[in-house]
Scaffold this motif. Structure first.
Motif, short mmCIF file in Angstrom:
data_model
loop_
_atom_site.label_atom_id
_atom_site.label_comp_id
_atom_site.label_asym_id
_atom_site.label_seq_id
_atom_site.Cartn_x
_atom_site.Cartn_y
_atom_site.Cartn_z
N SER A 234 0.86 -1.19 0.00
CA SER A 234 0.00 0.00 0.00
C SER A 234 0.89 1.23 0.00
N SER A 235 0.40 2.25 -0.62
CA SER A 235 1.19 3.47 -0.79
C SER A 235 0.22 4.65 -0.92
N THR A 236 0.72 5.79 -1.26
CA THR A 236 -0.16 6.93 -1.52
C THR A 236 0.28 7.63 -2.80
N LEU A 237 -0.65 8.30 -3.41
CA LEU A 237 -0.28 9.19 -4.51
C LEU A 237 -0.88 10.56 -4.24
N THR A 238 -0.26 11.57 -4.80
CA THR A 238 -0.71 12.94 -4.58
C THR A 238 -1.53 13.42 -5.77
N GLY A 239 -2.71 13.93 -5.47
CA GLY A 239 -3.62 14.33 -6.52
C GLY A 239 -3.20 15.59 -7.25
N LYS A 240 -3.64 15.67 -8.51
CA LYS A 240 -3.47 16.89 -9.31
C LYS A 240 -4.86 17.29 -9.78
N ASP A 241 -5.08 18.58 -9.87
CA ASP A 241 -6.37 19.02 -10.41
C ASP A 241 -6.48 18.59 -11.86
N TYR B 261 -3.93 10.27 -1.72
CA TYR B 261 -4.86 9.16 -1.93
C TYR B 261 -4.14 7.83 -1.71
N ASP B 262 -4.78 6.95 -0.93
CA ASP B 262 -4.18 5.64 -0.66
C ASP B 262 -4.29 4.74 -1.89
N THR B 263 -3.26 3.93 -2.09
CA THR B 263 -3.29 2.94 -3.18
C THR B 263 -3.02 1.56 -2.58
N TYR B 264 -3.55 0.53 -3.23
CA TYR B 264 -3.42 -0.85 -2.73
C TYR B 264 -3.18 -1.81 -3.89
N SER C 78 -6.97 0.17 -8.03
CA SER C 78 -6.62 0.62 -6.67
C SER C 78 -5.18 1.08 -6.58
N THR C 79 -4.46 0.96 -7.68
CA THR C 79 -3.02 1.27 -7.64
C THR C 79 -2.69 2.60 -8.29
N MET C 80 -3.61 3.11 -9.12
CA MET C 80 -3.35 4.36 -9.83
C MET C 80 -4.64 5.17 -9.94
N GLY C 81 -4.50 6.43 -10.28
CA GLY C 81 -5.67 7.29 -10.47
C GLY C 81 -5.23 8.70 -10.74
N CYS C 82 -6.19 9.62 -10.76
CA CYS C 82 -5.90 11.04 -10.97
C CYS C 82 -5.19 11.33 -12.28
N ASP C 83 -5.46 10.50 -13.28
CA ASP C 83 -4.88 10.75 -14.61
C ASP C 83 -5.96 10.51 -15.68
N ALA C 84 -5.59 10.79 -16.91
CA ALA C 84 -6.57 10.70 -18.00
C ALA C 84 -7.15 9.29 -18.10
N PRO D 108 -9.86 9.49 -8.24
CA PRO D 108 -8.89 8.90 -7.32
C PRO D 108 -8.81 7.39 -7.49
N PRO D 109 -7.73 6.75 -7.00
CA PRO D 109 -7.66 5.29 -7.05
C PRO D 109 -8.85 4.68 -6.31
N CYS D 110 -9.27 3.49 -6.73
CA CYS D 110 -10.38 2.81 -6.05
C CYS D 110 -9.90 2.30 -4.70
N ALA D 111 -10.84 2.08 -3.80
CA ALA D 111 -10.53 1.38 -2.56
C ALA D 111 -10.19 -0.07 -2.92
N ASN D 112 -9.74 -0.85 -1.95
CA ASN D 112 -9.36 -2.25 -2.26
C ASN D 112 -10.55 -3.21 -2.12
N ASN D 113 -11.73 -2.67 -1.81
CA ASN D 113 -12.90 -3.52 -1.60
C ASN D 113 -14.11 -3.01 -2.37
N THR D 114 -13.87 -2.55 -3.60
CA THR D 114 -14.93 -1.96 -4.40
C THR D 114 -15.47 -2.91 -5.45
N VAL D 115 -16.79 -2.99 -5.53
CA VAL D 115 -17.47 -3.59 -6.69
C VAL D 115 -18.18 -2.42 -7.36
#
Ligand SMILES: *[C@@H]1O[C@H](CO)[C@@H](O)[C@H](O)[C@H]1NC(C)=O
Ligand SMILES: *[C@@H]1O[C@H](CO)[C@@H](O)[C@H](O)[C@H]1NC(C)=O
Ligand SMILES: CC(=O)N[C@H]1CO[C@H](CO)[C@@H](O)[C@@H]1O
Length: 191
Positions: free
Chosen positions: A33-40, A61-64, A143-149, A155-162
């Motif tokens: 697990s890690s974090t990433l920093t959001g960009k507008d 944002y947390d990543t998993y 759950s590992t990436m997000g905030c991009d095109a 944001p990245p998904c949680a690790n328990n999302t359907v």
């Protein structure tokens, strides 16, 4: 004859040892697990269809890489997604490189559960709101990436999302006006 039996026993033991080593290696590919920093998002680039969240500048944002274990009744959070072209799901679904109608019961699973396309095209059974529905796995809820095109600036998904199409929500009988619509505690299993 005795030698042969002995040989077989040793062979089976060796095979077992080999498999056990392989399993422990798979397990040793540990969860990170890690974090990433959001960009507008660039102006007008984040689709907020039906309350989708957009990343914010400087937010953490947390990543998993893993999800909780799957059982015959796996607890999860059901969210709403459009898998249609131009929908808030971003691009085409990962499993089949296609879009899916809001009227088809399809889901995206968190990275750990998606497990490198292992569940692609499989059905899962979703229990929620006192009802049950089967839906096909077509995509990853990353759950590992997000905030991009690629992830529609979400944001990245949680690790328990359907993350489910509207058809799943309708089949579970959740009223569109209710507070549960868009975020509901459910359980799921492989169908
Ligand atoms: C965990 O993931 C982050 C981000 O992808 C990476 O920088 C880090 O090296 C990883 N840590 C381990 C122990 O794999
Ligand atoms: C899943 O996310 C929760 C926080 O939401 C965290 O506490 C848990 O350790 C994570 N599980 C895995 C398997 O990464
Ligand atoms: C996925 C989903 O439910 N999309 C809906 C978002 O809101 C618009 C407007 O209310 C609907 O037409 C979509 O079906």
């Amino acid at each position: 004859m005795k030698n042969q039996i002995c040989f077989s026993v040793v062979f089976v033991l060796l095979l077992f040892l080999l498999l056990a080593t392989k399993w422990s290696c798979v397990e040793a590919q540990t969860c990170n697990s890690s974090t990433l920093t959001g960009k507008d998002p660039p102006a007008g680039q984040c689709n907020t269809e039906n309350d989708s969240k957009c990343c914010e500048e400087g937010m953490s944002y947390d990543t998993y890489t893993c999800s909780p274990p799957v059982s015959s009744s796996t607890p999860a959070i059901l969210t709403l997604n459009s898998f249609q072209e131009g929908g808030d799901g971003g691009g085409k679904s990962k499993c089949d490189n296609q879009y899916h109608s809001n009227d088809t019961p399809v889901v995206a699973l968190s990275t750990g559960w998606f497990n490198n396309k292992e569940r692609c095209s499989n059905s899962i059974t979703i229990n929620g709101n006192g009802k049950s529905v089967q839906a096909m796995v077509v995509d990853e809820c990353d759950s590992t990436m997000g905030c991009d095109a690629e992830h529609a600036y979400q944001p990245p998904c949680a690790n328990n999302t359907v993350d489910a199409s509207k058809a799943v929500w309708v089949a579970l009988g959740v009223p569109e006006e209710s507070d549960d619509w868009g975020k509901l505690e459910i359980t799921w299993s492989d169908a």
